[in-house]
Design an enzyme around this catalytic site. Structure first.
Site, PDB file in Angstrom:
ATOM      1  N   CYS A  95       1.081  -1.217   0.048  1.00 40.75           N
ATOM      2  CA  CYS A  95       0.021  -0.059  -0.159  1.00 40.75           C
ATOM      3  C   CYS A  95       0.845   1.192  -0.039  1.00 40.75           C
ATOM      4  O   CYS A  95       1.766   1.364   0.710  1.00 40.75           O
ATOM      5  CB  CYS A  95      -1.159   0.157   1.332  1.00 40.75           C
ATOM      6  SG  CYS A  95      -1.587   1.598   1.736  1.00 40.75           S
ATOM      7  N   GLU A  96       0.518   2.087  -0.769  1.00 41.33           N
ATOM      8  CA  GLU A  96       1.548   3.402  -0.862  1.00 41.33           C
ATOM      9  C   GLU A  96       0.995   4.398   0.158  1.00 41.33           C
ATOM     10  O   GLU A  96       1.592   5.323   0.468  1.00 41.33           O
ATOM     11  CB  GLU A  96       1.129   4.176  -2.319  1.00 41.33           C
ATOM     12  CG  GLU A  96      -0.071   4.523  -2.594  1.00 41.33           C
ATOM     13  CD  GLU A  96      -0.311   5.143  -3.923  1.00 41.33           C
ATOM     14  OE1 GLU A  96      -0.888   6.393  -3.700  1.00 41.33           O
ATOM     15  OE2 GLU A  96       0.195   4.740  -4.798  1.00 41.33           O
ATOM     16  N   HIS A  97       0.161   3.939   0.894  1.00 39.10           N
ATOM     17  CA  HIS A  97      -0.270   5.068   2.053  1.00 39.10           C
ATOM     18  C   HIS A  97       0.331   4.702   3.394  1.00 39.10           C
ATOM     19  O   HIS A  97       0.746   5.528   4.036  1.00 39.10           O
ATOM     20  CB  HIS A  97      -1.756   4.839   2.183  1.00 39.10           C
ATOM     21  CG  HIS A  97      -2.478   5.549   1.293  1.00 39.10           C
ATOM     22  ND1 HIS A  97      -3.688   4.948   0.654  1.00 39.10           N
ATOM     23  CD2 HIS A  97      -2.322   6.479   0.335  1.00 39.10           C
ATOM     24  CE1 HIS A  97      -4.079   5.415  -0.159  1.00 39.10           C
ATOM     25  NE2 HIS A  97      -3.479   6.406  -0.657  1.00 39.10           N
ATOM     26  N   HIS A  98       0.580   3.337   3.716  1.00 38.11           N
ATOM     27  CA  HIS A  98       1.235   2.812   4.769  1.00 38.11           C
ATOM     28  C   HIS A  98       2.393   2.045   4.552  1.00 38.11           C
ATOM     29  O   HIS A  98       3.125   1.763   5.592  1.00 38.11           O
ATOM     30  CB  HIS A  98       0.286   2.194   5.543  1.00 38.11           C
ATOM     31  CG  HIS A  98      -1.004   3.025   6.107  1.00 38.11           C
ATOM     32  ND1 HIS A  98      -2.134   2.879   5.337  1.00 38.11           N
ATOM     33  CD2 HIS A  98      -1.058   3.939   7.075  1.00 38.11           C
ATOM     34  CE1 HIS A  98      -3.061   3.794   5.782  1.00 38.11           C
ATOM     35  NE2 HIS A  98      -2.427   4.440   6.723  1.00 38.11           N
ATOM     36  N   GLN A 136      -5.053  -0.294  -4.767  1.00 39.02           N
ATOM     37  CA  GLN A 136      -5.659  -1.434  -5.393  1.00 39.02           C
ATOM     38  C   GLN A 136      -6.674  -1.153  -6.649  1.00 39.02           C
ATOM     39  O   GLN A 136      -6.875  -1.596  -7.767  1.00 39.02           O
ATOM     40  CB  GLN A 136      -6.759  -2.349  -4.434  1.00 39.02           C
ATOM     41  CG  GLN A 136      -7.301  -3.463  -5.147  1.00 39.02           C
ATOM     42  CD  GLN A 136      -8.224  -4.371  -4.104  1.00 39.02           C
ATOM     43  OE1 GLN A 136      -7.853  -4.430  -2.909  1.00 39.02           O
ATOM     44  NE2 GLN A 136      -9.227  -5.019  -4.769  1.00 39.02           N
ATOM     45  N   HIS A 164      -5.860  -6.498   2.945  1.00 37.42           N
ATOM     46  CA  HIS A 164      -5.095  -5.122   3.188  1.00 37.42           C
ATOM     47  C   HIS A 164      -4.406  -5.180   4.495  1.00 37.42           C
ATOM     48  O   HIS A 164      -5.220  -4.951   5.414  1.00 37.42           O
ATOM     49  CB  HIS A 164      -5.609  -3.823   2.812  1.00 37.42           C
ATOM     50  CG  HIS A 164      -5.809  -3.545   1.505  1.00 37.42           C
ATOM     51  ND1 HIS A 164      -5.328  -2.810   0.580  1.00 37.42           N
ATOM     52  CD2 HIS A 164      -6.831  -4.300   0.626  1.00 37.42           C
ATOM     53  CE1 HIS A 164      -5.732  -2.909  -0.546  1.00 37.42           C
ATOM     54  NE2 HIS A 164      -6.776  -3.730  -0.686  1.00 37.42           N
ATOM     55  N   CYS A 166      -2.767  -2.752   6.166  1.00 36.76           N
ATOM     56  CA  CYS A 166      -3.066  -1.599   6.647  1.00 36.76           C
ATOM     57  C   CYS A 166      -4.639  -1.376   7.372  1.00 36.76           C
ATOM     58  O   CYS A 166      -4.827  -0.620   8.359  1.00 36.76           O
ATOM     59  CB  CYS A 166      -3.091  -0.477   5.652  1.00 36.76           C
ATOM     60  SG  CYS A 166      -3.966  -0.329   4.289  1.00 36.76           S
TER      61      CYS A 166
END
Length: 205
Positions: A95-98, A136, A164, A166
């Site tokens: 995940c590019e956020h976490h 995703q 996920h 995250c």
């Protein structure tokens, strides 16, 4: 396929200046210390080296080109023009956020027009995009756009089912929750019967 259904041009990731391995390892040591541990203790001394080596593998997709994966097609298929489906392609991404993993399976279907591609190439295409920092929804769009761009099918369908970390390791900690994304183009977008057939073939009907 009408003009409104034409695939977007598949953009390659722009070149960036990579830090040196020494700089990357220093950043890992900083994160270890920020987490509350001692980066100089025995068990962690080699961790920065291991992490940077692992990152090369986790994010190898930045060096891959979907055009190279899908460039070779086969036209001598006995006139076959029905659905080609590869389902349950396993993948893992981050995940590019976490920057924590998400993983699951991808289903890809297309209706041939200018020939077919080797079946393993569709699994390889998934790897190209999975081995990058991702969300995703974007990965779903990238895969189907690449199929449309390079195979010129009469229609394509992509579904991704993923868990996920995250969401299951932090925050709400919803263990086992699945996120499902899908996208249809061409005949699959225009004909609900083709969508239903796709769902039936991947076991969702």
């Amino acid at each position: 396929m009408d003009a409104s259904a034409k695939p977007q041009h598949v953009k390659l990731v722009p070149e960036i200046t990579r830090p040196s391995r020494e700089e990357a390892e220093a950043a890992v040591r900083t994160l270890i210390a920020w987490a509350g541990d001692d980066p100089t203790r025995e068990g962690l001394l080699e961790t920065p080296h291991r992490v940077t080596k692992a990152y090369r593998e986790f994010f190898a997709g930045y060096g891959d080109d979907p055009r190279e994966v899908l460039h070779k097609t086969f036209k001598e298929v006995g006139g076959y023009d029905d659905v080609v489906l590869v389902r349950d392609i396993p993948f893992s991404s981050h995940c590019e956020h976490h920057m924590v993993p998400f993983f699951g399976k991808v289903h890809i279907a297309y209706l041939p027009h200018d020939g077919v591609v080797g079946l393993s190439k569709l699994a390889r295409l998934v790897e190209v995009y999975a081995r990058r920092l991702q969300v995703q929804e974007n990965m779903t769009a990238q895969i189907i756009d690449a199929v449309n761009e390079h195979l010129n099918p009469r229609g394509a369908a992509v579904m991704i089912e993923a868990e996920h970390m995250c969401m299951s390791m932090r925050g709400v900690r919803a263990h086992g929750a699945l996120t499902i994304t899908q996208r249809f183009t061409g005949v699959f977008a225009e004909d609900r019967n083709e969508q239903d057939r796709f769902f039936a073939m991947v076991g969702k009907r």
